[in-house]
Write an enzyme that holds these catalytic residues in place. Sequence first.
Site, mmCIF file in Angstrom:
data_model
loop_
_atom_site.group_PDB
_atom_site.id
_atom_site.type_symbol
_atom_site.label_atom_id
_atom_site.label_comp_id
_atom_site.label_asym_id
_atom_site.label_seq_id
_atom_site.Cartn_x
_atom_site.Cartn_y
_atom_site.Cartn_z
ATOM 1 C CD GLU A 283 52.745 43.404 30.686
ATOM 2 O OE1 GLU A 283 52.229 44.444 31.150
ATOM 3 O OE2 GLU A 283 53.833 43.404 30.085
ATOM 4 C CD GLU B 259 52.679 40.471 27.729
ATOM 5 O OE1 GLU B 259 51.626 41.028 28.103
ATOM 6 O OE2 GLU B 259 52.818 39.240 27.696
ATOM 7 C CG ASN C 253 41.396 40.567 32.680
ATOM 8 O OD1 ASN C 253 42.137 39.633 32.349
ATOM 9 N ND2 ASN C 253 41.857 41.780 32.904
ATOM 10 C CB CYS D 167 45.439 45.518 33.929
ATOM 11 S SG CYS D 167 45.755 45.206 32.199
HETATM 12 O O1 TXE Z 1 44.445 36.658 39.890
HETATM 13 P P1 TXE Z 1 45.799 35.837 39.905
HETATM 14 P P2 TXE Z 1 43.121 36.554 40.738
HETATM 15 C C1 TXE Z 1 44.013 41.545 39.696
HETATM 16 C C2 TXE Z 1 42.662 42.036 40.169
HETATM 17 C C3 TXE Z 1 42.104 40.860 40.885
HETATM 18 C C4 TXE Z 1 43.354 40.311 41.544
HETATM 19 C C5 TXE Z 1 43.311 38.863 41.934
HETATM 20 O O2 TXE Z 1 42.830 43.106 41.063
HETATM 21 O O3 TXE Z 1 41.125 41.211 41.837
HETATM 22 O O4 TXE Z 1 44.363 40.486 40.571
HETATM 23 O O5 TXE Z 1 42.787 38.093 40.875
HETATM 24 C C6 TXE Z 1 47.523 31.861 38.339
HETATM 25 N N1 TXE Z 1 51.915 30.424 40.603
HETATM 26 N N2 TXE Z 1 44.014 41.053 38.333
HETATM 27 O O6 TXE Z 1 43.377 35.979 42.099
HETATM 28 O O7 TXE Z 1 45.984 35.065 41.164
HETATM 29 C C7 TXE Z 1 46.020 31.716 38.378
HETATM 30 O O8 TXE Z 1 45.646 30.361 38.444
HETATM 31 C C8 TXE Z 1 51.566 30.408 39.307
HETATM 32 C C9 TXE Z 1 44.638 41.901 37.359
HETATM 33 O O9 TXE Z 1 42.099 35.895 39.927
HETATM 34 O O10 TXE Z 1 46.850 36.792 39.538
HETATM 35 C C10 TXE Z 1 45.640 32.404 37.075
HETATM 36 O O11 TXE Z 1 45.862 31.535 35.975
HETATM 37 N N3 TXE Z 1 50.362 30.807 38.862
HETATM 38 C C11 TXE Z 1 44.861 41.203 36.082
HETATM 39 C C12 TXE Z 1 46.639 33.556 37.011
HETATM 40 O O12 TXE Z 1 47.701 33.186 37.872
HETATM 41 C C13 TXE Z 1 49.482 31.250 39.759
HETATM 42 C C14 TXE Z 1 43.891 40.220 35.639
HETATM 43 C C15 TXE Z 1 46.072 34.906 37.441
HETATM 44 O O13 TXE Z 1 45.548 34.791 38.728
HETATM 45 C C16 TXE Z 1 49.782 31.307 41.136
HETATM 46 C C17 TXE Z 1 43.356 39.417 36.720
HETATM 47 C C18 TXE Z 1 51.068 30.864 41.548
HETATM 48 N N4 TXE Z 1 51.449 30.878 42.817
HETATM 49 C C19 TXE Z 1 43.411 39.883 38.008
HETATM 50 N N5 TXE Z 1 48.702 31.796 41.778
HETATM 51 C C20 TXE Z 1 45.426 42.026 34.951
HETATM 52 N N6 TXE Z 1 46.725 42.390 35.053
HETATM 53 O O14 TXE Z 1 44.757 42.299 33.967
HETATM 54 C C21 TXE Z 1 47.762 32.056 40.859
HETATM 55 N N7 TXE Z 1 48.208 31.722 39.620
#
Ligand code: TXE
Length: 466
Positions: free
Chosen positions: A242, A447, A144, A276
Amino acid sequence: MKLHNWIAGKAAAPSAGEYLDNVDPKTGDVCGQIPRSNADDVNAAVAAAKAAPLLSVLERSELLTAVADALAARIPQLAELEALDTGKTLAATTAGDIPRAIDNLRYYAAAVRSDSTSCNQMEDGLNYTLRQPLGPVALITPWNFPLHLFTWKVAPAIAMGNAVVAKPSELTPSTATVCAEVFSEVGAPSGLLNVVHGLGHEAGAPLTVHPDIKAVSFTGGTVTGKAIAGVAAPLLKKVSLELGGKNPSVVFADCDLDAAAAGVARAAFFNTGQVCLCGSRLIVERCIHDEFVQRLQQQIERGDWTPGKSMGSLISWQHREKVASYVELAKEEGGTVVCGGNRVGPPKSAFFQPTILTGLPIDCRVATEEIFGPIVSVHPFDSEDEAIAMANFVEYGLASSVWTSDLTKAHRCAARIESGMVWINTWNKRDFRVPFGGMKQSGVGREGGRYSMEFFSQDRNVCIQL
Ligand code: TXE
């Protein structure tokens, strides 16, 4: 555009030779390819990080400043790449995302120079504290705010003397790659900053359990955060999480209505609701409910949040399907779509209208699950206690905003709403020094400012017998 990993100060192709498509969310077209890395690539990156030399505080500070200067000279290029990867408007990435990412580097370049530790004197002894790096750290970031969240972690990690292996989101790989190249261009030692691209379970997961990784700093979804905590915590790695939010904007009838309506709309629709911190639940005093909803609607109608113009797309058409499914769910749960609710733009694009939902119970799925799109559900309340109970109803606890002209009431609410950050008569006003992070299911740790510096270091006490 074919991207590469960045390992030991140079470009590296993925060991398996496989690539993933990078898709432009504004069109659905493939706009490039990124390495599909695996554990072998991660191992190479961690080995490079382990071999990186330790720089002095002054050298780290000067390096971060040099990177900031070099990135500042490339703002148009970075803004374009960020807009291409994310679907944001170029105006937003040029004025917001990229300058903010550069500021992170400047802040920690300065902060590390004034960092100090304590000295505790005893009658017959003297204690002093050494603040030391952890060793290689893993930084896993989402899509994001790709470059902003990348430098938000890279800057304090390097400022405190650690070498980094970063795994940016597979959906937004470009600006992190440029940033890594820039580090080398301005003279960073080989292995200080390594970037490994790829899918979470293939490239992220091996990084979180690598024996030489001492800490994992993650920003992303709560489900992924829990999975990372589940594997990293038993290995006793330091973990910072986070995670998501379902944040309330609490609006009292005595507020400045103009300011509140503008602030609440921003909280709901900024970055197409993919923050978020977004205020996706509007909890509003019943006597102004209709008027307030009308004011929100007017802002949409006059073009403040128009997809493709004043508001970007969602991150992908797949994510748009998820967001759209919540509008259908809202209808099933008894809600009314006051405005929006539809996909717009080309079929495989990710544009979605800003959407206002009313008439939903506070405990329904739409009002309790993180949607991460431009959707706000509106819930009336009759008393301050009821407003607080509604604000605290969800399992998340990241951020909230309170809108009132009664300061005493504002302070009362700030102390009672279960969220790591509370804004009074504003939203998303950020200072580098303040703690950023959530309660409940929104994460672990803080953070920002000294909080990040403490996370990326370990203190050692030395006691001398006098
Ligand atoms: O995020 P992921 P996704 C929320 C939002 C969204 C949902 C899913 O609701 O719809 O999360 O989004 C890496 N081990 N947020 O699936 O999976 C992945 O490659 C290590 C809130 O896109 O959390 C990426 O680099 N790493 C949020 C990162 O984790 C892993 C912002 C984030 O992906 C992994 C984004 C694993 N097992 C989504 N699996 C906020 N807090 O702002 C995935 N990744």
